[in-house]
Design a protein around this motif. Structure first.
Motif, PDB file in Angstrom:
ATOM      1  N   SER A 481     -48.338 -25.556  68.420  1.00  0.00           N
ATOM      2  CA  SER A 481     -49.920 -25.144  68.902  1.00  0.00           C
ATOM      3  C   SER A 481     -50.875 -25.614  68.031  1.00  0.00           C
ATOM      4  O   SER A 481     -50.664 -25.882  66.935  1.00  0.00           O
ATOM      5  CB  SER A 481     -49.812 -23.794  69.065  1.00  0.00           C
ATOM      6  OG  SER A 481     -48.700 -23.104  69.717  1.00  0.00           O
ATOM      7  N   LYS A 528     -55.486 -27.853  74.501  1.00  0.00           N
ATOM      8  CA  LYS A 528     -54.134 -28.111  74.283  1.00  0.00           C
ATOM      9  C   LYS A 528     -53.823 -29.507  73.432  1.00  0.00           C
ATOM     10  O   LYS A 528     -54.777 -30.173  73.457  1.00  0.00           O
ATOM     11  CB  LYS A 528     -53.130 -28.051  75.493  1.00  0.00           C
ATOM     12  CG  LYS A 528     -53.635 -29.294  76.580  1.00  0.00           C
ATOM     13  CD  LYS A 528     -52.581 -29.054  77.883  1.00  0.00           C
ATOM     14  CE  LYS A 528     -53.044 -30.424  78.821  1.00  0.00           C
ATOM     15  NZ  LYS A 528     -52.235 -30.411  80.154  1.00  0.00           N
ATOM     16  N   ASP A 536     -46.503 -30.733  76.131  1.00  0.00           N
ATOM     17  CA  ASP A 536     -47.775 -30.242  75.724  1.00  0.00           C
ATOM     18  C   ASP A 536     -47.645 -29.085  74.876  1.00  0.00           C
ATOM     19  O   ASP A 536     -46.625 -28.405  75.199  1.00  0.00           O
ATOM     20  CB  ASP A 536     -48.793 -30.238  76.744  1.00  0.00           C
ATOM     21  CG  ASP A 536     -49.174 -31.347  77.881  1.00  0.00           C
ATOM     22  OD1 ASP A 536     -48.981 -32.393  76.997  1.00  0.00           O
ATOM     23  OD2 ASP A 536     -49.681 -31.088  78.751  1.00  0.00           O
ATOM     24  N   THR A 539     -51.162 -23.802  75.761  1.00  0.00           N
ATOM     25  CA  THR A 539     -52.575 -23.865  76.017  1.00  0.00           C
ATOM     26  C   THR A 539     -53.235 -22.648  75.005  1.00  0.00           C
ATOM     27  O   THR A 539     -52.956 -21.541  75.260  1.00  0.00           O
ATOM     28  CB  THR A 539     -52.797 -23.825  77.520  1.00  0.00           C
ATOM     29  OG1 THR A 539     -52.233 -24.785  78.138  1.00  0.00           O
ATOM     30  CG2 THR A 539     -54.491 -23.856  77.629  1.00  0.00           C
TER      31      THR A 539
END
Length: 545
Positions: A481, A528, A536, A539
């Motif tokens: 993250s 992100k 990914d 978010t």
């Protein structure tokens, strides 16, 4: 022996054909950043076009573009098939370095979790590319370009959201803001391999008995008809390109824009597409420079798809990243060291592994086969739909092909092939066993082996091992993250992985923007991190009460 040893070191000026006494290109500024357009024809070789000497069919729009631009006689694709070749175009890297060398690694349209090739157990996957590799339009967007592509992507990896403002069939520079500079890609599928059989009953714009038949094909009605279909498809291509050029002229943009026209690899026919002969890797290329600089000239430099990304960045005033393996051929950061060789690869097609490598200069081509017990004419199911392919199979079986026509269909192939491209442009006379060419053979063999080592050719590794490395437990690794810090009324974002890109957007937006400076803390946003080969990050959602 280092790969750089084989680069031809010489100084050249910033535009084709300029001499030392002419003024160099002016410095690129925000006000002078050029608009750049790519017109991409699928599956076409130079030998079919008027600007390369074939007058079978008139292509007025492309002929006018050639008259206004520079025609390149030694433009090549590193791989003779679309997805690996396009991975090279979009990154400036060799597919064998990226891990995109096998055809159809990323194929999500086949179904979530479904193996594209059940007999091999190969899932859809994106290779984890080397550190710092990005889709190059991201760099253009960061300095204010509007980037648009369509309708084809097909990079052999999952695209990143940072690359395009829009990627769709409706893409157009007219969607940009005011006088924003743009980079727009128009991909034309009307001349794709599949159109040979899909348009077999459509109107023909050239009579089959009027088309030239190359010596590696038999002169039969079926062959002539398929050739005529392709010439007719080129007429359709020319009409579509004419519409784009008309839009540029209507908007007053044609004169000052840079326009590339090129094929995404060689022609649509057997012994063209998927073959390391020049019929498979040589492509048409026209570049029209601002104000038609050097219009009507020709250039015989070696230029490969790995050079397109650094060249476009250089034209826009951006220094190409060091990780790129290509050379900026023009622009502010034009490289002084121009390639003396180009390199070409072929690996898995569908479920068939057939590793070949090739090195080419202006005079000779050397091809190395690692699977001599396989035919050059692999039984690719997609290609077998073509009437010409069926005709070749039938005539070969009946013994009705001459040696030149039959060699490509032979059940085996030589370990080494060497061709004199000047005397034998169709690569029909293999010189590898000739005593007088042994020094040349050894030289090219050394050049190729050095390149394989220096570029970390991943074709030496089983694909199953690469998948285990990149997609452990069947899933790509996920980026950590992003981190957020609020200070002085601003939001600072950072990604734990240094070469990941952070993108953000307002909750109601559909287009992700590239994070390059702190965001205000008085409006909501989502953000992100992304990187080729990784899932990914989660978010980050920032809300304002």
């Amino acid at each position: 022996m280092k790969f750089l040893y084989y680069l031809n070191v010489f100084a050249i000026t910033l535009f084709v054909g300029c001499d030392r006494n002419k003024k160099p290109q002016e410095t690129v500024t925000e006000q002078t950043r050029p608009n750049i357009i790519w017109l991409v024809a699928e599956d076409q070789s130079p030998q079919f076009f008027p600007m390369y000497g074939n007058q079978t069919i008139a292509l007025p729009n492309l002929e006018r573009l050639a008259a206004d631009g520079v025609v390149f006689d030694n433009a090549v694709a590193p791989v003779p098939v679309c997805a690996p070749a396009r991975s090279s175009l979009i990154t400036g890297m060799y597919p064998t370095t990226l891990g995109t060398h096998n055809m159809r690694t990323y194929a999500p349209w086949r179904g979530d979790g479904e193996s594209p090739y059940p007999s091999l157990g190969i899932p859809s996957y994106s290779p984890i590319v080397p550190k710092g590799v990005k889709m190059f339009p991201e760099y253009l967007r960061k300095i204010g370009y509007y980037t648009a592509n369509g309708p084809k992507e097909d990079y052999n990896f999952e695209k990143t959201d940072a690359a395009w403002n829009e990627s769709s069939a409706e893409r157009h520079w007219r969607k940009r803001h005011n006088d924003q500079p743009f980079f727009t890609v128009f991909n034309f599928a009307v001349c794709h391999e599949s159109q040979i059989w899909k348009r077999s009953k459509d109107s023909l714009y050239v009579a089959p008995d009027a088309v030239p038949v190359p010596p590696y094909f038999p002169d039969t009605p079926v062959v002539r008809h398929d050739l005529a279909v392709n010439y007719s498809n080129l007429k359709r291509l020319d009409d579509q390109i004419g519409e784009v050029i008309a839009d540029l002229k209507e908007d007053g943009l044609y004169e000052n824009s840079i326009i590339f026209f090129y094929g995404d690899h060689g022609g649509p026919f057997p012994r063209h597409k998927r073959a390391l002969y020049d019929t498979g890797v040589k492509v048409p290329l026209i570049i029209k420079f601002p104000n038609n600089k050097n219009s009507g000239s020709r250039d015989d430099r070696l230029i490969s798809f790995i050079d397109y990304a650094p060249t476009v960045l250089s034209m826009a005033g951006i220094e190409p990243p060091k990780v790129m393996q290509g050379v900026a051929q023009f622009g502010k950061f034009e490289g002084r060291n121009k390639p003396e060789y180009t390199f070409h690869t072929s690996d898995r097609f569908d479920a068939i592994y057939d590793r070949l490598r090739a090195v080419r200069n202006k005079r000779f081509k050397y091809i190395k086969s690692y699977n001599t017990d396989l035919s050059h004419a692999l039984p690719v199911a997609y290609r077998e739909q073509m009437p010409m392919m069926q005709e070749l199979r039938s005539l070969y079986k009946e013994g009705k092909l001459n040696d030149e026509q039959a060699s490509w269909l032979s059940p085996t192939k030589p370990e080494e092939e060497l061709y004199d491209l000047e005397k034998d442009p169709f690569e029909l006379d293999n010189l590898a066993q000739r005593e007088e060419f042994q020094d040349t053979l050894k030289h090219f063999r050394t050049v190729l082996n050095d390149w394989i080592k220096e570029t970390n050719d991943l074709g030496r590794i089983d694909e199953s091992d690469l998948i285990a490395r990149w997609v452990p437990n069947g899933e790509p690794p996920q980026l950590a993250s992003i981190e957020m810090e609020e200070t002085d009324g601003k939001i600072l974002l950072s990604a734990p992985k240094p070469d990941a890109t952070i993108v953000w957007k307002s909750p109601k937006d559909s287009i992700w923007s590239i994070y390059s400076e702190p965001l205000p803390n008085d409006r909501p946003f989502e953000a992100k991190a992304e990187r080729i080969g990784y899932a990914d990050s989660e978010t980050l959602i920032f809300s304002v009460e």
